[in-house]
Every structure is written in structure tokens, then in C-alpha cells.
Design a protein around this motif. Structure first.
Motif, PDB file in Angstrom:
ATOM      1  N   VAL A   4       0.854  -1.187   0.000  1.00  0.00           N
ATOM      2  CA  VAL A   4       0.000   0.000   0.000  1.00  0.00           C
ATOM      3  C   VAL A   4       0.892   1.240   0.000  1.00  0.00           C
ATOM      4  O   VAL A   4       1.730   1.406   0.889  1.00  0.00           O
ATOM      5  N   ASP A   5       0.703   2.080  -1.001  1.00  0.00           N
ATOM      6  CA  ASP A   5       1.330   3.397  -1.049  1.00  0.00           C
ATOM      7  C   ASP A   5       0.517   4.227  -0.051  1.00  0.00           C
ATOM      8  O   ASP A   5      -0.497   4.828  -0.387  1.00  0.00           O
ATOM      9  N   ALA A   6       0.947   4.219   1.216  1.00  0.00           N
ATOM     10  CA  ALA A   6       0.062   4.536   2.329  1.00  0.00           C
ATOM     11  C   ALA A   6      -0.038   5.995   2.745  1.00  0.00           C
ATOM     12  O   ALA A   6      -0.944   6.344   3.497  1.00  0.00           O
ATOM     13  N   LEU A  28       2.409  -1.498   4.604  1.00  0.00           N
ATOM     14  CA  LEU A  28       1.996  -0.109   4.459  1.00  0.00           C
ATOM     15  C   LEU A  28       3.283   0.708   4.346  1.00  0.00           C
ATOM     16  O   LEU A  28       4.040   0.809   5.317  1.00  0.00           O
ATOM     17  N   VAL A  29       3.547   1.261   3.182  1.00  0.00           N
ATOM     18  CA  VAL A  29       4.801   1.967   2.933  1.00  0.00           C
ATOM     19  C   VAL A  29       4.530   3.469   2.956  1.00  0.00           C
ATOM     20  O   VAL A  29       3.667   3.961   2.226  1.00  0.00           O
ATOM     21  N   TRP A  57      10.528   2.009  -3.317  1.00  0.00           N
ATOM     22  CA  TRP A  57      10.602   0.853  -2.430  1.00  0.00           C
ATOM     23  C   TRP A  57       9.611  -0.219  -2.880  1.00  0.00           C
ATOM     24  O   TRP A  57       9.949  -1.399  -2.960  1.00  0.00           O
ATOM     25  N   ILE A  58       8.393   0.213  -3.181  1.00  0.00           N
ATOM     26  CA  ILE A  58       7.368  -0.736  -3.631  1.00  0.00           C
ATOM     27  C   ILE A  58       7.740  -1.320  -4.990  1.00  0.00           C
ATOM     28  O   ILE A  58       7.659  -2.534  -5.202  1.00  0.00           O
ATOM     29  N   ALA A  59       8.157  -0.467  -5.917  1.00  0.00           N
ATOM     30  CA  ALA A  59       8.467  -0.912  -7.280  1.00  0.00           C
ATOM     31  C   ALA A  59       9.594  -1.940  -7.298  1.00  0.00           C
ATOM     32  O   ALA A  59       9.603  -2.839  -8.139  1.00  0.00           O
ATOM     33  N   GLU A  60      10.532  -1.837  -6.369  1.00  0.00           N
ATOM     34  CA  GLU A  60      11.642  -2.783  -6.315  1.00  0.00           C
ATOM     35  C   GLU A  60      11.212  -4.153  -5.813  1.00  0.00           C
ATOM     36  O   GLU A  60      11.925  -5.137  -6.012  1.00  0.00           O
ATOM     37  N   ARG A  61      10.061  -4.250  -5.172  1.00  0.00           N
ATOM     38  CA  ARG A  61       9.655  -5.501  -4.528  1.00  0.00           C
ATOM     39  C   ARG A  61       8.423  -6.170  -5.127  1.00  0.00           C
ATOM     40  O   ARG A  61       8.290  -7.381  -5.056  1.00  0.00           O
ATOM     41  N   ALA A  62       7.510  -5.401  -5.663  1.00  0.00           N
ATOM     42  CA  ALA A  62       6.238  -5.955  -6.141  1.00  0.00           C
ATOM     43  C   ALA A  62       6.437  -6.746  -7.430  1.00  0.00           C
ATOM     44  O   ALA A  62       7.227  -6.358  -8.292  1.00  0.00           O
ATOM     45  N   GLY A  63       5.700  -7.838  -7.543  1.00  0.00           N
ATOM     46  CA  GLY A  63       5.794  -8.672  -8.737  1.00  0.00           C
ATOM     47  C   GLY A  63       4.583  -9.572  -8.872  1.00  0.00           C
ATOM     48  O   GLY A  63       3.540  -9.332  -8.248  1.00  0.00           O
ATOM     49  N   PRO A  64       4.700 -10.620  -9.657  1.00  0.00           N
ATOM     50  CA  PRO A  64       3.569 -11.526  -9.881  1.00  0.00           C
ATOM     51  C   PRO A  64       3.008 -12.062  -8.556  1.00  0.00           C
ATOM     52  O   PRO A  64       3.750 -12.423  -7.649  1.00  0.00           O
ATOM     53  N   GLY A  65       1.697 -12.070  -8.460  1.00  0.00           N
ATOM     54  CA  GLY A  65       1.029 -12.545  -7.264  1.00  0.00           C
ATOM     55  C   GLY A  65       0.779 -11.460  -6.228  1.00  0.00           C
ATOM     56  O   GLY A  65       0.048 -11.677  -5.274  1.00  0.00           O
TER      57      GLY A  65
END
Length: 144
Positions: A4-6, A28-29, A57-65
């Protein structure tokens, strides 16, 4: 995982509610100023202050699923490309099919605001129906 871009997210409580029901972890970032949740599934990640630090931070970690909750169109474009599902807080999905149009519209609106300094923000307010639509959309996204 739900990211979540919190910082300005109006549906943090709803994310926690749906995530708890599905037993899915949430991050929650933010840049600070948000109270941590007592829920063991919800982790508060405080990143350094600065433009787009939480987004990176989110873009570096989020992926499929994964599911990402954000109104930030450039962030959405990055994580859609990485294979994550994206929902805006009003429940609208951002996908490969519509992210290009969303980026173009964002850029156009930026140019219009820059050309007319008296142009005020706008957009419609966040309504109860948006919250309900979001709850349904997140529930469906987690079932996928």
C-alpha cells in the motif's frame, strides 16, 4: 503480499480487513506519520523522506502474485510491468490494457495545470460507493 502506497491512502482500514480475511500479509509503505497496526499481518514500512522514495521501495519488490494499492500512475506502470495487480483506492484496476492511457492522461493534465497557474485541482471526492467498490475489487484480486 499487498503493498500500500500509504501516505495518502484512504482505504488502509479496508485493506487490513480484507487481508485479514484472506490471511495475506500487508506492507503499508510511507514516509512516517501513520500509526502501526496491532495486526500481525500488517507491517508498517517507514522509508526516508523524499520524492518517490516510497514508490521506489514498492516498485523494487512488487511482482507476480502481489497487489499494489496506489493512485500514483508512474508507480502503477512499473508494477504492472513487473506482473503485479494494481488497484486505485476507488477500486479501479490499472492493467496492461489501460495503464498507457492513464499515463497519457496524467501527463496531459500536468501540462494543462502548468500552462494555467490559476487552474485549481479538481477531481471528484472519495465517496462511500468508492470504498465499497474498492472492497469488492480487492477481494476479487486476492481470489485470483
Amino acid at each position: 503480499m499487498i503493498y500500500v502506497d500509504a501516505d495518502a491512502c484512504p482505504v488502509k482500514a479496508e485493506v487490513e480487513q480484507v487481508a485479514t480475511r484472506h490471511k495475506v500479509s500487508v506492507k503499508l509503505v510511507c514516509n512516517g506519520g501513520i500509526r502501526p497496526s496491532a495486526n500481525p499481518l500488517v507491517e508498517l514500512v517507514v522509508v526516508d523522506a523524499g520524492p518517490d522514495v516510497a514508490d521506489m521501495w514498492i516498485a523494487e519488490r512488487a511482482g507476480p502474485g502481489d497487489v499494489v494499492i496506489t493512485t500514483d500512475i508512474p508507480l502503477a506502470a512499473k508494477v504492472v510491468e513487473a506482473g503485479a495487480q494494481v488497484l486505485k483506492p476507488n477500486g479501479e484496476p490499472l492493467t496492461q490494457a489501460n495503464i498507457g492511457n492513464a499515463l497519457a492522461t496524467r501527463d496531459l493534465m500536468y501540462d494543462l495545470r502548468a500552462a494555467d497557474p490559476f487552474r485549481q485541482g479538481g477531481g471528484k471526492g472519495f465517496a462511500k460507493s468508492d470504498r465499497s467498490r474498492f472492497l469488492n475489487a480487492l477481494d476479487q484480486a486476492l481470489r485470483r
